[in-house]
Scaffold this motif. Structure first.
Motif, PDB file in Angstrom:
ATOM      1  N   SER A  84     -54.807 -61.494 -46.797  1.00 47.29           N
ATOM      2  CA  SER A  84     -53.627 -60.880 -46.117  1.00 47.29           C
ATOM      3  C   SER A  84     -52.674 -61.973 -45.914  1.00 47.29           C
ATOM      4  CB  SER A  84     -54.568 -60.542 -44.709  1.00 47.29           C
ATOM      5  OG  SER A  84     -55.164 -59.428 -44.849  1.00 47.29           O
ATOM      6  N   VAL A 115     -43.337 -60.918 -44.199  1.00 49.34           N
ATOM      7  CA  VAL A 115     -43.806 -60.454 -42.662  1.00 49.34           C
ATOM      8  C   VAL A 115     -44.872 -61.315 -42.247  1.00 49.34           C
ATOM      9  CG1 VAL A 115     -43.233 -58.061 -43.378  1.00 49.34           C
ATOM     10  CG2 VAL A 115     -45.654 -59.020 -43.590  1.00 49.34           C
ATOM     11  N   THR A 116     -45.104 -61.376 -40.911  1.00 49.53           N
ATOM     12  CA  THR A 116     -45.997 -62.262 -40.168  1.00 49.53           C
ATOM     13  C   THR A 116     -47.312 -61.774 -40.588  1.00 49.53           C
ATOM     14  OG1 THR A 116     -46.207 -60.631 -38.258  1.00 49.53           O
ATOM     15  CG2 THR A 116     -44.450 -62.407 -38.398  1.00 49.53           C
ATOM     16  N   PRO A 117     -48.229 -62.749 -40.331  1.00 50.14           N
ATOM     17  CA  PRO A 117     -49.650 -62.289 -40.864  1.00 50.14           C
ATOM     18  C   PRO A 117     -50.108 -61.212 -39.897  1.00 50.14           C
ATOM     19  CG  PRO A 117     -49.411 -64.703 -40.522  1.00 50.14           C
ATOM     20  CD  PRO A 117     -48.110 -64.193 -40.329  1.00 50.14           C
ATOM     21  N   SER A 151     -48.926 -61.369 -46.796  1.00 51.45           N
ATOM     22  CA  SER A 151     -47.807 -61.699 -45.913  1.00 51.45           C
ATOM     23  C   SER A 151     -46.777 -62.390 -46.367  1.00 51.45           C
ATOM     24  CB  SER A 151     -48.313 -61.964 -44.479  1.00 51.45           C
ATOM     25  OG  SER A 151     -48.761 -63.368 -44.581  1.00 51.45           O
ATOM     26  N   THR A 211     -48.480 -58.391 -38.843  1.00 48.74           N
ATOM     27  CA  THR A 211     -47.851 -57.357 -39.296  1.00 48.74           C
ATOM     28  C   THR A 211     -48.581 -56.770 -40.635  1.00 48.74           C
ATOM     29  OG1 THR A 211     -45.683 -57.904 -38.468  1.00 48.74           O
ATOM     30  CG2 THR A 211     -45.996 -56.264 -40.167  1.00 48.74           C
ATOM     31  N   MET A 212     -49.071 -57.930 -41.432  1.00 52.43           N
ATOM     32  CA  MET A 212     -49.756 -57.540 -42.596  1.00 52.43           C
ATOM     33  C   MET A 212     -51.066 -57.210 -42.309  1.00 52.43           C
ATOM     34  SD  MET A 212     -50.038 -56.761 -45.592  1.00 52.43           S
ATOM     35  CE  MET A 212     -48.038 -57.221 -46.324  1.00 52.43           C
TER      36      MET A 212
END
Length: 152
Positions: free
Chosen positions: A61, A70-72, A65, A74-75
């Motif tokens: 993940s 995107v931020t970890p 990300s 969000t992912m």
């Protein structure tokens, strides 16, 4: 003023800005894709995650990300949603038990095939005005741009 300065200056004055044009093209195609994927109850980013996991089995993940900027967190939400739908599974990495790696399930592979067919149609229609040489040049330039934006 050197020729490099002149070229940079002319590039700076180009209107509309190149990044605006890239964004507008992206938004137009993404809008079509999002609308077409609704029938499969999937978003564009979920489809793209499935595509990357399908081509890079065992990706983490954190790697996803970084690829999506995107931020970890969000992912993780996206991946968890796909996992709950039974489209992918996560398991501890053999190298580092704290890292979870993602793989497609059989259902995920079938969903990816259906999404790819939709994306193929949209891409073909969107880029039909480009000749083969222009399309290959566009792909080459975009790859270089992505390498630079990802830091190497």
């Amino acid at each position: 003023m050197s020729s490099d300065d002149t070229g940079h200056h002319a590039r700076h004055l180009a209107r509309p800005r190149t990044m605006y044009l890239l964004n507008q093209a992206n938004q137009a195609i993404r809008s079509q894709l999002e609308q077409a994927l609704r029938g499969l109850s999937l978003t564009g980013i979920q489809y793209t995650v499935l595509a990357i996991v399908g081509s890079r089995d065992g990706i983490s993940s954190a790697e996803l990300s970084r690829r999506f900027f995107v931020t970890p967190q969000t992912m993780n939400e996206i991946v968890t949603g796909l996992e709950k739908r039974g489209l992918l599974r996560r398991e501890a990495s053999a190298e580092n038990r704290r890292i979870l790696t993602a793989s497609l399930t059989t259902e995920g592979e079938e969903m990816l095939k259906a999404c790819d067919a939709i994306a193929d149609e949209i891409e073909a229609a969107s880029l039909k005005g480009l000749g083969e040489a222009d399309l290959q040049e566009l792909r080459r330039i975009l790859r270089l741009l992505l390498i630079d934006l990802r830091g190497g």
